[in-house]
Design a protein around this motif. Sequence first.
Motif, short mmCIF file in Angstrom:
data_model
loop_
_atom_site.label_atom_id
_atom_site.label_comp_id
_atom_site.label_asym_id
_atom_site.label_seq_id
_atom_site.Cartn_x
_atom_site.Cartn_y
_atom_site.Cartn_z
N THR A 114 7.56 -1.34 -3.15
CA THR A 114 7.97 0.02 -3.49
C THR A 114 9.01 0.49 -2.50
O THR A 114 9.22 -0.13 -1.46
CB THR A 114 6.77 0.97 -3.48
OG1 THR A 114 6.16 0.93 -2.17
CG2 THR A 114 5.73 0.57 -4.52
N GLU A 170 1.71 3.25 -4.22
CA GLU A 170 2.05 2.26 -3.20
C GLU A 170 1.09 1.08 -3.21
O GLU A 170 1.06 0.29 -2.27
CB GLU A 170 2.06 2.93 -1.82
CG GLU A 170 3.11 4.03 -1.69
CD GLU A 170 3.11 4.66 -0.31
OE1 GLU A 170 2.27 4.25 0.52
OE2 GLU A 170 3.94 5.55 -0.06
N CYS A 194 8.04 0.27 -8.83
CA CYS A 194 7.89 -0.92 -8.00
C CYS A 194 8.62 -2.08 -8.66
O CYS A 194 8.93 -2.04 -9.85
CB CYS A 194 6.42 -1.25 -7.77
SG CYS A 194 5.39 -1.17 -9.26
#
Length: 302
Positions: free
Chosen positions: A151, A80, A160
């Motif tokens: 994401t 992330e 992503c």
Amino acid sequence: MEAKYSADDIAAAMSLQISSYIYTSMATFWTYGYICSLHEEWTFLLLSRWTKVKYLYVIARYVPLFLFTSHLYMNFTPDENPNKCLMLNHVCSCFSLLLVICSETFFILRTYALWNNSKIVLAALLTAFLAAGVASVGLLFGSSRTVPFQTSPIPGITGCYQPSDSIGFFVPYILLSALELGLISLTLVRALQAWRTANTHLFAVLFKHNIFYYACGLFCSVLNVLASLLLHHAYKAMFQDFQFIILAILATHMHLYLWHMDRHLHGSDTLTLIPLSKISYGVAGSSSAGSAESGAVTGSGS
């Protein structure tokens, strides 16, 4: 209580999954093709001389392995952190840049050879290629820095993407399309000029290879422009590396085919032929001209 996701979140998650499937399929296809041509590949690597063209071949042939590794890591590793995605994207972009430079250089040299080693043609080709390359690199890397990666909020969805309509995502492919159109035009003009006086088998093979390669490059560039303008989420970029991989596969397989054709024609012991500087298409049916043509495009000379 079950979490609810918006239609946009679901669409983004689907685009990431499809993008991962495409990269996995490309990696499988590349690996299968490499295994099928393993004997021809290593015959060429072990028996041919180390020339500049051979170095181009090795880079174009094996850089896809690193490109696939980087992309599959980015697509399947949960992450992330947008900065890490940006770094991995830059690594992949560098590999893609290497691929397109090597692939296009192969056929710029071939077009130069078809034009009887015309310095004017070579200067025009290199100028156009460098201009398109510098502009594309600036746009691509500039857009990557200004547009953050995103994401999927849905658990289990990795990868992503950059949700952007920036011109940096499609203008490079417009420039590449213009370059391919120019190369197709030069090849066709030269073929019309020299077909009767240089109607050798090698000349025909070079002509067909060039036209097919440029047509594939033009088609893929148009496809990427349309995808960048019309699609969203990860769909926008899913065909970008597909183009570079296909062009690299075409360039290396065509070069390998020419080298083996030359080796079969002149005998297994004739591995050093006339260099590029001595090529001549003006003499139809001359064995020395045919040897020069083959030496130029296979890189067998100095």
